[in-house]
Structures are given as C-alpha cells and as structure tokens.
Motif scaffolding. Structure first.
Motif, mmCIF file in Angstrom:
data_model
loop_
_atom_site.group_PDB
_atom_site.id
_atom_site.type_symbol
_atom_site.label_atom_id
_atom_site.label_comp_id
_atom_site.label_asym_id
_atom_site.label_seq_id
_atom_site.Cartn_x
_atom_site.Cartn_y
_atom_site.Cartn_z
ATOM 1 N N VAL A 15 0.600 -23.260 10.873
ATOM 2 C CA VAL A 15 0.112 -21.732 10.427
ATOM 3 C C VAL A 15 1.834 -20.626 10.762
ATOM 4 C CG1 VAL A 15 -1.470 -19.797 9.601
ATOM 5 C CG2 VAL A 15 -2.347 -22.324 10.224
ATOM 6 N N ASN A 16 1.815 -19.682 9.831
ATOM 7 C CA ASN A 16 2.564 -18.473 10.192
ATOM 8 C C ASN A 16 2.129 -16.983 8.889
ATOM 9 O OD1 ASN A 16 3.960 -18.750 6.881
ATOM 10 N ND2 ASN A 16 5.444 -20.516 8.782
ATOM 11 N N CYS A 17 1.792 -17.382 8.276
ATOM 12 C CA CYS A 17 1.154 -15.918 7.465
ATOM 13 C C CYS A 17 0.131 -15.376 8.713
ATOM 14 C CB CYS A 17 0.862 -16.463 6.198
ATOM 15 S SG CYS A 17 2.022 -17.026 4.982
ATOM 16 N N GLU A 18 -0.161 -15.110 9.720
ATOM 17 C CA GLU A 18 -1.324 -14.579 10.390
ATOM 18 C C GLU A 18 -1.268 -13.371 10.354
ATOM 19 O OE1 GLU A 18 0.399 -16.964 12.202
ATOM 20 O OE2 GLU A 18 1.191 -16.202 13.968
ATOM 21 N N MET A 19 0.200 -13.255 10.569
ATOM 22 C CA MET A 19 -0.158 -11.781 11.061
ATOM 23 C C MET A 19 -0.005 -10.973 9.849
ATOM 24 S SD MET A 19 3.851 -10.172 13.034
ATOM 25 C CE MET A 19 4.168 -9.463 11.216
ATOM 26 N N GLU A 20 0.233 -10.929 8.192
ATOM 27 C CA GLU A 20 -0.109 -10.292 7.093
ATOM 28 C C GLU A 20 -1.035 -10.590 6.924
ATOM 29 O OE1 GLU A 20 2.571 -12.390 8.048
ATOM 30 O OE2 GLU A 20 3.568 -13.612 6.752
ATOM 31 N N HIS A 23 -3.829 -8.264 9.209
ATOM 32 C CA HIS A 23 -3.174 -6.684 8.448
ATOM 33 C C HIS A 23 -3.968 -6.464 7.060
ATOM 34 C CE1 HIS A 23 -0.680 -2.764 8.626
ATOM 35 N NE2 HIS A 23 -0.150 -3.424 7.066
ATOM 36 N N GLU A 237 -0.827 -11.799 0.600
ATOM 37 C CA GLU A 237 -0.773 -10.463 2.146
ATOM 38 C C GLU A 237 0.636 -10.337 1.958
ATOM 39 O OE1 GLU A 237 -1.203 -13.827 1.714
ATOM 40 O OE2 GLU A 237 0.569 -14.676 2.441
ATOM 41 N N ALA A 238 1.386 -10.974 0.733
ATOM 42 C CA ALA A 238 3.240 -10.685 0.979
ATOM 43 C C ALA A 238 3.092 -9.692 0.507
ATOM 44 C CB ALA A 238 3.765 -12.049 0.029
ATOM 45 N N SER B 403 9.278 -22.993 10.832
ATOM 46 C CA SER B 403 8.513 -22.293 11.568
ATOM 47 C C SER B 403 8.309 -20.862 11.716
ATOM 48 C CB SER B 403 10.068 -21.952 12.468
ATOM 49 O OG SER B 403 10.607 -23.336 13.290
ATOM 50 N N GLY B 404 8.125 -21.042 10.325
ATOM 51 C CA GLY B 404 7.914 -19.363 9.733
ATOM 52 C C GLY B 404 8.244 -18.218 9.895
ATOM 53 N N LYS B 492 6.650 -24.640 17.081
ATOM 54 C CA LYS B 492 6.145 -23.743 16.839
ATOM 55 C C LYS B 492 4.693 -22.882 17.804
ATOM 56 C CE LYS B 492 4.658 -20.335 13.522
ATOM 57 N NZ LYS B 492 4.260 -19.418 14.539
ATOM 58 N N ASP B 496 3.587 -20.374 20.140
ATOM 59 C CA ASP B 496 2.507 -19.643 19.774
ATOM 60 C C ASP B 496 2.404 -19.489 21.443
ATOM 61 O OD1 ASP B 496 2.528 -19.367 17.349
ATOM 62 O OD2 ASP B 496 2.299 -21.021 16.939
ATOM 63 N N GLU B 667 10.608 -14.119 3.002
ATOM 64 C CA GLU B 667 9.481 -12.893 3.128
ATOM 65 C C GLU B 667 8.466 -13.482 3.385
ATOM 66 O OE1 GLU B 667 8.704 -11.735 -0.871
ATOM 67 O OE2 GLU B 667 9.254 -13.671 -1.875
ATOM 68 N N VAL B 668 8.533 -14.576 4.475
ATOM 69 C CA VAL B 668 6.989 -14.118 5.251
ATOM 70 C C VAL B 668 7.152 -13.684 6.393
ATOM 71 C CG1 VAL B 668 8.527 -15.878 6.529
ATOM 72 C CG2 VAL B 668 5.838 -16.598 6.482
ATOM 73 N N GLN B 669 6.631 -13.627 7.163
ATOM 74 C CA GLN B 669 6.157 -11.991 7.977
ATOM 75 C C GLN B 669 5.346 -10.814 7.340
ATOM 76 O OE1 GLN B 669 7.893 -12.471 11.741
ATOM 77 N NE2 GLN B 669 8.099 -14.605 11.455
ATOM 78 N N GLY B 670 5.577 -10.615 6.184
ATOM 79 C CA GLY B 670 5.145 -9.778 5.625
ATOM 80 C C GLY B 670 6.060 -8.259 4.979
ATOM 81 N N LEU B 695 4.051 -4.120 10.355
ATOM 82 C CA LEU B 695 3.784 -3.527 9.238
ATOM 83 C C LEU B 695 2.824 -2.073 9.065
ATOM 84 C CD1 LEU B 695 1.800 -7.629 8.487
ATOM 85 C CD2 LEU B 695 4.329 -6.410 8.128
#
Lengths: 275, 1000
Positions: A15-20, A23, A237-238, B403-404, B492, B496, B667-670, B695
């Motif tokens: 999983v990789n969108c957990e942070m946003e 948020h 979330e993006a 890898s996100g 990953k 983590d 744009e992953v990680q917002g 963020l």
C-alpha cells in the motif's frame, strides 16, 4: 456535538497512499486517525473494532502480482489473527455489520470488489459480482479525469457532491461486471456512484482518454446497497489542496481540493449517526 | 497428469481469459510485434502458468486456481492439463533457474497462506506466460517473435509449440527452473607469487577488474611478516583466499573506489602547459563545495556531503532533505527491464541508507538511448534501441510505481553512440526529521559490540560481480549473473519496517547492500567501529550451494545492513517478525582493526581494515587536450522557417515524452505541486518539479536537471557548464532560487585510460579534466554546492572489431527549497494580451545545436555560459517570480528561443506573436540562427500587462526585452528582423509535430 470519530488507514504489503489518505481524514475532522499495518491487525495489537471509518488506500498489494489486489484479498480471506483466532475477513464483516464506513481507493477499490464487498447485492458480502481488469490501453497511466456523480446513489460519501476532477493512476482499472444482469441491477439500484465523463461532468463517456481504461458504462466507482461502502478508482486523497490541481497556475480555484468533500461526508455521517 | 521429479510433485495451473473477454496485454503484444518486427500477427492471447512444486491434491489445486490465482469474472483455469486454445503457435516464456521471479514468490506466499502454516514447507511456485498466436506464421517467424520481443535469452527461456496439430499433452511436462547446485562451502587459496601475466589472467578470469599494479599491491601486503603472523593466528596461511581476493576486488573496484577520479593526473593543455592534478574528486568537486560552504558561513545549509550514501541538506528546522542519483548502465544494456528496475529500487536504498535513514519522497529518471528508429544492422549482444527504450521505461515504471514513490522529473536524450551502452540515471530524494529521539539524523555512529544485522531479501547468485562488471566495458564474456531483477514489494515491506524501527530507536546505523554486497556494506560500516567479525554461514540464502565468497559479494537486491545495539536486538527482531520481514544477525562490529569473516567456525578472510580501504595504489594517468578541429556549418538559411520549426519540434531530443511520463505515477504521496506535464491540456513540458513533502506545510522542494552531451563533441568544459546552467535555470523557471539549491554530479564517460583498447585515452581523460574544471568554476560562481555524485567510467562496447563509445555525458541534478509553493509558476502562456519577454542574450552559438544536427553538422561555436551574468540574472528573475510578477516562465534549451516560444504557446493553448527585431542579440545576422541558437541562461517569460512595471523594475540592469504578445487566435507568428512575417503556424500543427514522434 457528536461522538469522537476514529479513522483507520490500513497499510503495508505494498500500500502506498496511506499518508495522504490519513491527511484527508484529519482535514475532514476525524478525531483519531491511525495508520495501521495489516501485520499489526494480524498480530492482534490493533483491531478494526476500535474504529468507525476504514480507509483502504491505493498502492500495489503484493505487487498486484497475481492480478490487482488478488494476493491482498487472499490475505484477508485466509490470514488469521494471531495465526489461530478469527480470520481478518471475519473482523471486517463484523465492522461492516455494525454499520461502519469503508472507503477503498484504487487498489483499495480493487480489493473491495474482489473480496465481494462491492456491490454485495442483498447484503451478501463476500460474493464477487464484478472485477477490475487491465486497461484497454494495456498500460498504467497517471491522468486526471472528470467524473459525473450519480445523485440517485445512496452513497454516503458523495452527498451534495455533483462533480469531481481527480487523477487516476492505475493499470488495472477497467470495471467489468459479471454479466448484463449485474450491470442492470447496479444501474437500477443506484450502485453506480461515479462515472468517467465529459469536462462538464454531465455525460458519461466511453472515449479514451476521458474514459481512461474502457470501463463498462464508464463506471469509476460503486457502492453497496447501504451506501456506506464505497470504492472508486480515481484518487480523492490526491486532490486536497488547490496546488494539487494540474492547472492551478492558470485557473482560479478554491483553497480546498475537490477530493476532501468525500472524507468530510464520511466524518459527518459518523458523527451524526453516533451523536 | 502428475509428474515425478525426484520426490517432489510438480503441477501446472494455467489461467487464461474467458472467451469474449478482451485481453489487452495480448493486444499490446500483437501491436508491438507488428510495429517492431513487421510480422503481421492476427491475434495474441495470453495465459499465466504457475508451475507448483509440492504435494498437492486435486482439491488443493482447485482451491488455488479458484482462489488467489484467477479472477472468476473474466478468467478460466485448468490444472495438470493445458487450457484449450485455438491458435497457430504457442510460445511459452519462463525464467531461467535462479532469476528473481516476483510473481512466483507472491503466488507461493498466497498458497502457503491458503493451505495453512504446516504445509508451507517445500512449496515453490514458478511462473511463465503462454502467448497464443494466431496468423499464418512460419516457425521462423515464431522464433523471431520469441527472441525479438517476448523473451530475453539471458534471463528467460522459451518453448515454441504448434497450436493446432499437436498432441495436447506434448511438451506440457512441467519444466522447473530450479537451481540445482551441490552445497560446496569450499574456500580456494590463490597463489599470487606468480608472473604479471598470470596475475593479469587471474584478474580477468575471475572478473576482478584489478590491474597488475593492484594485484602486486596485494601480493606485497601478504608478504609483510606482521601480516603473516596475524593471519597465522586467525588460522590463515600466507596465500590469499578467494573470499579475500573477491572482497578486495569489490572494495577496490572503479565502481566503489572511483580510482580514475582519485588518480594523479598529468594534464597538458593545447599550449603545452603541464600541470599535475591530485584527484579531480578532491580538488574540483569536493574543493568547490568546501569553498561554497565557507562562503555561506553561518547560513551553510549543507549537512552531510560526500561521506554517506547520499547528500544531506537542511530543509527547515525540523527536517532534512537527502538526494542521490545513480546509474545502472551495464545491466540495462543486457536486460533493460531488470537493469532499470534494479537501478531505481537500488538508488532508493541510498537515501534510505543515509544517516539514520530517510523516507523516500521522489524519483527522477534520465535515459540516454540510440534512436528507437535505428535501422542499421546491430552488432552482437546488442538489443535494438527500441527494445531497450521499452524495457527501461517499464523497469522504472514498475520500480517507481510499485514502491509508491512519485517519479517527478526526467528526460530522454538520443544519440546513436548510446547504442553500445544506454545510460540509465535513476535518482531518489528523501526526507528525514532533523533529529530522531534527540540525536541528529544525518550522522552515523557504530560502537564495538553492536551487532551486524542484515534485513530484507535473501542472497543468491544474482548480482555477483556487478561492481567489477560495471568497471569494465561490455564484452563477449560479460557475466550474466551480473543481471538482477529488483523486487519493489519486498523492498517496500522492508522500508516500512525499518522506518518504524528507526523511530523507535531500534538500530544505531544503517546502510544499503548495493555494489559489492555485504563486503562493501559491512566493510564500510566497520570503518566506524574499527572492525567487524561476521559469519557467512548465518546469512539466509535463496538456495543452497553458494560458496563463501559468493555470499560475501552477491548483490542480491532488497537488503539493508544495520548496526543494532545488543540490548535492542530482541525488539528489533520481534518487529521484523510482525512486519513479515526477514532479519538475521551475522556477527558484530569490533575495534580489532580487522575485517574478519568466518564460515561457521572457520576463518575465511581476515584483512586489515586499513589495507582494505586505504591500500589501493593511486593510479597515475596522462591527459592531453587538443581541441578537435571542427568547422562551422555552412548551409543556406531556409525560406520556410515554419517548416524548420516543425522539423526541430519533431527532433527526438525536443519532442514530447508524454507517453513515457504518463506511465509513471508522478503524484503519489499527495504533495504534487508542479507535475511534469503542465498547461491548458495537461500536456506541456514542465521545466522542473515542485512537491510539498509535508502535507501540512506550504514549503516545497524543487527538483530539476541539466544534460547536454552534444556540446562535449566541441569542448566538455562548456558541456559541463551548460549542464549546470540548464539544471539551475530549470529550477529558477518554476520559482526556485539560488539561495537554497544543491547539486549532484553524475559523470558517465567512455574509458579515459590510455591502453591498446583505448588509444585516445589521453584525449578522453582531458575531456574529463575539462568537465571537472567547469564544475569547479560554475558551481562556485552560482553558489550551488555538489552534495553527492557518482561516476561510471567504462561506457564502451567492444566485441570483435566493433567499438562503440558513448559521448562523455554529465548529468547535473539539483534539489532546492521553495519557501512557499504557491509562488511557483509553470511554462504555459496564461492569457491573451500578456506580454512576451525574451530574457538573456542570444549569440551565434549553434555548435552542437539541434539546428546544426538537422544538417549533419557539429560546428564549433559551442554555447558559453557567462557565469557571473547568469547568477545575477537568476537572482533577479527568482525575485520577480516570488513577487508574483510572472505569469509563465520557460527555459530555452534544445532548439533555442523558437522552441521555447512555441511550447509556451501551445502548452497554453494560445497564440503568440513576436518580433525578432526586438530579441536581445549579439553578432547574429541570420533569422534561423536567432531562432535556433542554443545560447545558455535564457528564458521566455510572459507577464500580465498589469504587472509589466513591477516585472521590468525587478529585472532592471539585466538583459531582457518585450518581444511580443500572447494572442487568442491560436496562431504562432514570428515577424522577421526586416519586418516580414517569417512564421505563421497554427499551434495545433506545432503541437502535433511535437507530439507525434514518440507517441507509442
């Protein structure tokens, strides 16, 4: 003043969108937001029961190696808490049975559909009726899409939302129902929440790239009969802040990104219901 | 059908699409076959094959196939018999033994979970894919398709079967790509008391890449009576063990020790002046950074430079930024997919293994290829550039996306001299709290007694000799074991876990296992305590049969090495278990002064730390600069400049790279602020990336780069200057500033050491010296300190009589801070009526330009950067952008002013009308030169009329001029110096010319 809202954002195994996602929950006003690894649930240190709002973020569960979210679904179905007690899936069913909310985005949506949590006709959670498969283009793509929101849908998350503009970032996002009967029922009962659309968010479209993956009936996201379980391929979330918008340097936009409304609705629903 | 193979049962499960379900992968494959090979295949269908080793009943197989391995909505399956298929040919492609099979590993884990713990043991799954081809093809067509598109013979094997006339059982007996090696933990002792010729031979046959001088150095060390005595005590004889020799070869490799950059060079210039340079790295690169930091004084925001796996700078009071760029050229030449994938997940571990470890926040990628339309015969062992392009692209896609980590910045450079070796630059940035549990995060400390721990993947024969192999040219016997396939998910999971361990203080230091494997990672960490002792027998292996030296130097991926205090080890291992990550204690760090390696009870290596790290003799090299004799180009100015513009826009180095960019998650990680594609239609070429890593904050990180190998054909000094300038002006274009901008240098060179193979070594070394001089000069003038870098010095291909050397190439990457991302700007014209400015001066500098290249000319008027003028201009422009005076800003690079103007127009979906007579220029008498000159330090800026005064005030004293206006009519118009309309084109036509060449 309602009850405290506790959100859990599930991560780990790719999983990789957990942070946003976390948020978004915080911005939406959730009182507690915990990012929890699936390993922690399996080890028993954390329990879904302690939360009201389950977020299943995007990513590549186990690399999507057996097809998107397939190995991830297998972990839910066969992974046991502390290796002997209940299955993770049993915990999840209990969570759903208590009327709580689940939001799956992208890989999270693929997971929900393949676990049979969506659309789950007649409350039959666990029976797979549809799938998400390889985009017609045969490739992963990152592009922003317009979404038409179905005002007739019972979806809790999209209340008061009539349009969305969000990025898709997937290689396996083409929605395919089992058969025509499933499709008809999805349509008739308002399970179809969001569809890829024209720039005005009015008409569903089948043309690439507005419909980025060739999804049947341009379906981008569906909910269960209660509207409390919602999965969608685009990423709300993006788009939490206007600087996420690909054209923010040339368009006048409100401070808040369009994706946040979905999380606000979730938090308000929980607060209201439990208040 | 059950096949007996030894005692273990082998089964096959096949999963294919149901009839009537679209097979997009099959269709894509069909199109590629038609496109790349010109073979008209009518249809391609695919099926996944899982070869399962284990004692399983039909019910077990059914459960596996029905459960995790297939999708009931769209797929069907069979087990122990093939799926029926209506096709002409079947090509089945699987891995060779020992090659990383990520899908097989995931399937194995899924089945183990499905069947329950007791039956996990002995269950192995191997995957292959069946392509079912329809069409009137010959066997030789099928052979071409298999070897040319579907399989890379180096890592994969394939079987071709007829689709129709075959016995359904024929050829279906399961092949199991299992590694069968006898367990043989033997250690060989090698006699170095031999002739130079034999020494040379030992180095060559073992792929040690050690010179005779270095071999002699090792021999000398072993003759030291004190050393002999110490060895005797450790149970070793006077001869060197293979473990020791291999370990020294890794540690001393060009790849790890940068021997050329640290050599003693005698440089002679064109006038015959000679001078001695003691290490380019120390004098030019570190030297410049030291001077810049001194000049910054108290404001110095550099924290850790050139000492760790990546450079570290301050972001704000609470956080630090980390950045590293690597290359993975040689592996990508042999296996583009695996090479590039390993490149990206490999460089991820550099920032991750810096200080106490950083969270990864962005990737960058820059590729150099030969033309994908290359149509001449290919030399042996070289893959077609189109295949390299597709493979590398896909490798970075999987490595980055899975890898996100957003891939935010990159470019692709084309030159047919990259045919022998493509360049694959991969970069990764990270962020870490300035302090972790009260301690500064950018330092590493290890105390004697701390435990040596390895985490992540297991060790196999993959990646043996990667470091030494990349320290040689690509030749006939280049080892296939050097090729690896990365596994982003295993990595990953490991990262983590390690970030949690970091924040709980469960380890003291961390570093990555990259080139040289454990020998390098533990060897380097041991310098912090003063020695180590580890037992290779404890290391977890993928399969039995590795010799001790192989375990020590294997570059098997997804591994980190850590120093864990003994009192934390239980908590560390417990967390690893919970997070499903393997972690193993291999030994402990000591203060013994020895790199001491055991296999079980037995010592297999014992080398003085001092000799291991300081014993490599300094190379002495000669460099001589003779400027190439080149002529300026002569060709008439074309009448139709609009057509010329379209030709340039369609050049591979200029045209849109959208098809590649879209396939990377950017744009992953917002925190995406400026994406690689910008403008009215989300398709304009952004100059640099801006992200918001925190963020809840508006502070941003700007990332950009510069690369321009063509100028090196004239003078690498100016090539390097231009690369630095390009990187900086890209960052400035989006709102970055020189106040807080750091650089990374990545040199990729052809062998610059004079030898029989390289008779022009002195010239190539002089090119290297000159590039470094420019780096020293310009980073100081601009105030951009290099914080990390890397070199790859053997980018040649030599097989038979064919030698292909890459053009010397410097990639300069920059990372900086933007105080408020809301002040960032993009390159697209915003509104009709806005004023168009040309900023910076245009000179007749077409040497190495795209316009000359269109005419087959190199020329000699290479663009020259005026450093002090550029610095002042950048400061002014940054200020204007910060103050909000600028609507759009775009840097002028390949294709010059004309290309920048056209891109500004069509990205904004607006017209532009400009007057060439108003462009600030010097010494230019031709309109095509004015349009296409590649003078550096220039921009195209648009400004709203309301901000005109503010902008002009901010830019006062610098070269700039208003040259026209943005228009609503979507026409691109250029009025010539004489007042005549010289270009009038619709922007859709220009965009089309720019978008078409690489839209596959």
């Amino acid at each position: 003043m309602g009850k405290k809202v506790k959100a859990i954002v599930l991560t780990g195994n790719g999983v990789n969108c957990e942070m946003e996602m976390a948020h978004a929950c915080r911005l939406a006003g959730a009182d507690t937001v915990d990012i929890v690894y699936t390993g922690e649930l399996l080890a028993g240190g954390k329990k879904l029961d302690d939360y009201h709002f389950l977020n299943l973020p995007g990513g590549f569960l186990d690399g999507d190696d057996l097809g998107s979210a397939k190995a991830g679904a297998n972990r839910f179905l066969h992974g046991r808490v502390r290796e002997k007690e209940e299955r993770l899936f049993d915990q999840l069913l209990r969570f759903i049975g208590e009327g709580k909310l689940v939001l799956g985005v992208c890989n999270g949506c693929q997971l929900m559909v393949k676990l049979g949590l969506l659309p789950a006709f007649d409350g039959n959670y666990g029976r797979q009726e549809a799938t998400l498969t390889v985009n017609d283009s045969g490739r992963f793509e990152d592009r922003w899409v317009y979404l038409r929101v179905n005002p007739r849908s019972p979806c809790v998350f999209t209340r008061g939302v009539d349009r969305l503009y969000l990025p898709v970032r997937h290689g396996e996002g083409k929605f395919v129902p089992m058969d025509e009967a499933v499709l008809d029922r999805l349509e008739k009962n308002g399970h179809i929440v969001v569809q890829y659309s024209d720039r005005n968010c009015r008409e569903a479209v089948m043309d690439y790239p507005a419909n980025p993956n060739g999804a049947i009936r341009a379906i981008a996201g569906i909910c269960d009969e209660t509207g409390r379980l919602f999965g969608l391929m685009p990423h709300p979330e993006a788009f939490l802040h206007y600087t996420n918008h690909p054209r923010w340097t040339r368009e006048a936009l409100p401070e808040e990104g369009m994706g946040l409304a979905l999380f606000r609705n979730a938090v308000e629903f929980i607060r209201g219901k439990n208040g | 059908m059950e096949t007996e193979k030894g005692k273990i049962m082998v089964h096959r499960i096949e999963v294919g699409f149901r009839e009537g379900v679209r097979d997009a992968i099959g269709e894509k494959t069909r199109d590629r076959i038609a496109d790349n090979l010109g073979i008209p295949v009518v249809s391609v269908r695919t099926a996944e094959v899982y070869t399962v080793e284990g004692d399983l009943s039909p019910a077990d197989l059914d459960a596996a196939a029905r459960g995790p391995l297939s999708d009931p909505i769209i797929q069907e399956f069979s087990f122990d018999r093939p799926l029926s298929s209506d096709c002409d040919w079947i090509i089945e492609v699987g891995f060779r033994p020992g090659v990383t099979d990520n899908v097989g590993r995931t399937a194995g884990e899924a089945l183990a979970l499905l069947y329950g713990t007791p039956r996990r043991k002995d269950l192995r799954v191997y995957t292959s894919r069946k392509y079912m081809l329809g069409g009137s093809l010959t066997r030789s067509d099928a052979e071409k398709i298999a070897s040319g598109i579907l399989a890379n013979d180096l890592i994969q094997r394939y079987e071709i079967r007829e689709g129709r006339s075959r016995d359904p059982r024929e050829g279906e007996s399961p092949y199991v790509p299992k590694v069968h090696i006898q367990d043989d933990p033997s250690v060989e002792v090698i006699d170095l008391d031999v002739s130079d010729e034999v020494l040379q031979n030992i180095s060559a046959t073992r792929v040690l890449a050690l010179t005779v001088e270095e071999m002699r150095g090792i021999r000398g060390y072993l003759k030291d009576p004190a050393v002999r005595e110490e060895r005797r005590k450790a149970g070793l004889g006077p001869g060197i063990t293979d473990v020791e020799l291999e370990c020294l070869a890794q540690t001393w490799s060009e790849h790890c020790k940068h021997k050329i950059f640290n050599s003693l060079i005698t440089y002679e210039d064109e006038k015959g002046n000679r001078e001695v340079i003691d290490s380019l790295f120390k004098t030019c690169i570190k030297g410049a950074t030291r001077e810049i930091r001194e000049a910054m004084g108290e404001k110095d925001w550099c924290l850790s430079v050139f000492v760790d796996n990546a450079g570290v700078i301050r972001f704000n009071d609470r956080f630090n930024l980390v950045f590293k760029v690597e290359t993975h050229n040689s592996p990508s030449a042999l296996d583009p997919y695996g090479g590039a994938l390993t490149g990206i997940v490999g460089v991820n571990r550099d920032p991750f293994g810096t200080g106490k470890g950083a969270k990864l926040i962005f990737n960058t990628d820059v590729f150099c290829f030969a033309s994908p339309y290359y149509d001449r015969p290919l030399p042996p062992r070289i893959l077609h550039p189109r295949r390299i392009y597709e493979g590398v692209r896909e490798g970075v896609e999987h490595g980055g996306n899975k890898s996100g980590i957003p891939t935010v910045n990159g470019s692709i450079v084309f030159d047919d001299r990259f045919l022998g070796k493509p360049l694959v630059y991969c970069g990764t940035g990270g962020i870490m709290p300035a302090r972790i549990l009260g301690e500064p995060s950018h330092f590493k400390e290890i105390r004697p007694g701390d435990l040596v721990v390895m985490t992540g993947g297991r060790i196999g024969k993959d990646g043996i000799h990667g470091a030494t192999f990349s320290s040689e040219e690509l030749h006939e016997d280049s080892p296939v074991t050097a090729v690896q396939i990365g596994d982003p998910i295993t990595q990953k999971k490991m990262t983590d876990f390690l970030l949690l361990a970091r924040d709980r203080g469960l380890y003291r230091a961390i570093t990555d296992n990259g080139a040289g494997g454990l020998s390098s990672s533990v060897g380097e960490m041991a310098t912090l305590s003063g020695g180590c002792e580890m037992d290779l027998k404890k290391a977890p292996l993928k399969y039995p049969g590795l010799k001790p030296w192989e375990i020590l130097i294997s570059e098997a991926q997804e591994r980190m090495s850590l120093a864990v205090p003994p009192e934390r080890i239980d908590a560390f291992l417990e967390l690893a278990r919970e997070m499903d990550v393997e972690a193993t204690v291999l030994g402990r760090f000591t203060a013994s002064g020895k790199f001491h390696v055991l296999y079980g009870e037995k010592t297999v290596a014992c080398i003085d730390m001092e000799f291991l790290h300081g014993g490599v003799p300094q190379m002495r090299l000669e460099a001589k600069w003779i400027p190439p004799s080149l002529e300026e180009g002569e060709f008439p100015e074309p009448e139709d400049l609009g057509a010329a513009l379209k030709t340039i826009l369609a050049r591979l180095n200029v045209c849109s790279k959208e098809s590649v960019v879209r396939q990377y998650d950017h744009e992953v990680q917002g925190g995406s602020v400026l994406k690689p594609l910008v403008g009215a239609r989300n398709d304009g070429p952004g100059d640099a990336a801006v992200i918001r890593p925190l963020l809840d904050s508006m502070e941003g990180v700007v990332v950009a780069h510069g690369i321009c190998p063509r100028y090196g054909d004239i003078d690498t000094y100016h090539m390097a200057a231009a690369a630095i300038d390009e990187a900086v002006r890209n960052a400035v274009s989006v709102g970055g500033s020189l106040d807080h901008l750091a650089g990374l240098d990545n040199f990729c060179w052809c062998d610059p050491v004079e030898s029989e193979k390289t008779p022009d070594g002195r010239y190539k070394l002089a090119q290297l010296v000159r590039a470094n001089r420019a780096l020293y000069d310009y980073t100081r003038i601009l105030g951009v300190p290099c914080i990390s870098g890397k070199d790859s010095m053997k980018n040649d291909y030599i097989i038979g009589d064919t030698k292909i050397s890459i053009p010397p190439t410097l990639l300069f990457s920059v990372i900086g801070r933007i105080a408020d991302v809301r002040t960032a700007v993009t390159m697209d014209a915003k509104k009709d009526g806005d004023l168009v400015y040309a900023v910076g001066i245009t000179k007749p500098e077409l040497g190495g330009s795209e316009w000359y290249a269109c005419h087959g000319i190199v020329g000699k008027s290479v663009p020259v950067v005026d450093g002090p003028r550029a610095k002042a201009l950048y400061d002014a422009l940054s200020g204007a952008i910060r103050a909000g005076c600028v609507a759009s800003c775009h840097d002028c690079s390949d294709g010059g002013l004309a290309v920048a103007l056209a891109e500004t127009a069509f990205a904004g979906d607006l017209g532009v009308e400009v007057d060439l007579a108003r462009v600030p220029a010097e010494g230019i008498d031709r309109e095509d030169f004015l349009l296409f000159s590649e003078s550096q330090s220039r921009f195209v800026v648009t400004v709203s009329p309301a901000r005109r005064e503010d902008f002009e005030k901010a830019m006062k004293g610098h070269v700039f001029a208003s040259i026209g206006v943005v228009t609503a009519d979507r026409k691109f118009r250029v009025r010539g110096v004489g007042g005549k309309m010289r270009i009038e084109e619709g922007i859709d036509d220009l965009r089309k010319a720019w978008q078409e060449p690489l839209a596959f």
